[in-house]
Design a protein around this motif. Structure first.
Motif, short mmCIF file in Angstrom:
data_model
loop_
_atom_site.label_atom_id
_atom_site.label_comp_id
_atom_site.label_asym_id
_atom_site.label_seq_id
_atom_site.Cartn_x
_atom_site.Cartn_y
_atom_site.Cartn_z
N ILE A 226 2.64 -15.05 -53.22
CA ILE A 226 4.10 -15.03 -53.38
C ILE A 226 4.50 -14.88 -54.84
O ILE A 226 5.26 -13.98 -55.20
CB ILE A 226 4.74 -16.27 -52.73
N ALA A 227 4.01 -15.75 -55.72
CA ALA A 227 4.40 -15.71 -57.14
C ALA A 227 4.11 -14.37 -57.81
O ALA A 227 4.94 -13.90 -58.60
CB ALA A 227 3.74 -16.86 -57.90
N PRO A 228 2.98 -13.71 -57.52
CA PRO A 228 2.71 -12.42 -58.19
C PRO A 228 3.51 -11.23 -57.65
O PRO A 228 3.40 -10.13 -58.18
CB PRO A 228 1.22 -12.19 -57.96
N PRO B 196 -2.50 -22.13 -52.71
CA PRO B 196 -3.09 -20.83 -53.04
C PRO B 196 -2.26 -19.66 -52.51
O PRO B 196 -2.26 -18.57 -53.11
CB PRO B 196 -4.47 -20.86 -52.39
N ILE B 197 -1.53 -19.85 -51.44
CA ILE B 197 -0.67 -18.79 -50.91
C ILE B 197 0.44 -18.49 -51.92
O ILE B 197 0.71 -17.33 -52.23
CB ILE B 197 -0.08 -19.18 -49.53
N VAL B 198 1.04 -19.54 -52.44
CA VAL B 198 2.11 -19.35 -53.43
C VAL B 198 1.53 -18.72 -54.69
O VAL B 198 2.06 -17.73 -55.21
CB VAL B 198 2.81 -20.68 -53.75
N ALA B 199 0.43 -19.28 -55.19
CA ALA B 199 -0.14 -18.81 -56.46
C ALA B 199 -0.69 -17.40 -56.39
O ALA B 199 -0.56 -16.63 -57.34
CB ALA B 199 -1.24 -19.78 -56.91
N ASN B 200 -1.29 -17.02 -55.26
CA ASN B 200 -1.98 -15.74 -55.17
C ASN B 200 -1.22 -14.64 -54.44
O ASN B 200 -1.56 -13.46 -54.57
CB ASN B 200 -3.34 -15.93 -54.49
N PHE C 257 9.64 -10.39 -57.67
CA PHE C 257 10.07 -11.63 -58.29
C PHE C 257 9.92 -11.62 -59.81
O PHE C 257 10.35 -12.55 -60.49
CB PHE C 257 9.31 -12.82 -57.70
N ARG C 258 9.31 -10.57 -60.35
CA ARG C 258 9.09 -10.46 -61.79
C ARG C 258 10.42 -10.53 -62.53
O ARG C 258 11.38 -9.87 -62.15
CB ARG C 258 8.36 -9.16 -62.11
N ASP C 259 10.49 -11.34 -63.54
CA ASP C 259 11.68 -11.50 -64.39
C ASP C 259 12.88 -12.06 -63.64
O ASP C 259 14.00 -12.02 -64.14
CB ASP C 259 12.07 -10.19 -65.06
N LYS C 260 12.67 -12.57 -62.42
CA LYS C 260 13.77 -13.12 -61.64
C LYS C 260 13.51 -14.54 -61.15
O LYS C 260 14.46 -15.25 -60.84
CB LYS C 260 14.03 -12.23 -60.41
#
Length: 120
Positions: free
Chosen positions: A49-51, A43-47, A55-58
């Motif tokens: 780090i990933a958003p 959940p840490i990654v999903a909620n 990191f968008r488009d990279k």
């Protein structure tokens, strides 16, 4: 906004090819449903780090269950869960093991060429 994709044996190579084609960093999380550290980190990654807009488009994020990917995990020397492999152009550039969101985030920023001091 990036999301975390669960990969299967029939599509994991597609994720590598897409990341190469689009010049993106691929963060591969080797995890297991029975692993408590994986359950903490997912959940840490999903909620968190990933958003991250940095990191968008990279960066592309994906999860691979070691129960399905035993041979791949063995060949990549995945010995503890979760293990994050940061892959660029088909090469593992960095490995982050365990529940350490700050290390994961700073490692991603490092691979993107951003100073980890920008990790506020």
């Amino acid at each position: 906004m990036s999301s975390v994709k669960t990969l299967r044996k029939n599509n994991w190579k597609d994720a590598l090819q897409k990341a190469k084609r689009e010049d993106r960093l691929l963060v591969m999380e080797f995890m297991a449903s029975w692993s408590e550290p994986s359950k903490l980190m997912n959940p840490i990654v999903a909620n968190t780090i990933a958003p991250d807009p940095k990191f968008r488009d990279k960066v592309d994020f994906c999860m691979l269950d070691v129960e399905e990917f035993k041979d791949l995990a063995r060949s990549l020397r995945v010995e503890a869960l979760p293990t994050f492999l940061l892959v660029k152009d088909y090469y593992v550039k960095k490995r982050v093991v365990g529940v350490d969101k700050d290390e994961l985030r700073s490692s991603i920023l490092e691979q993107l060429g951003e100073a980890s001091s920008n990790n506020a």
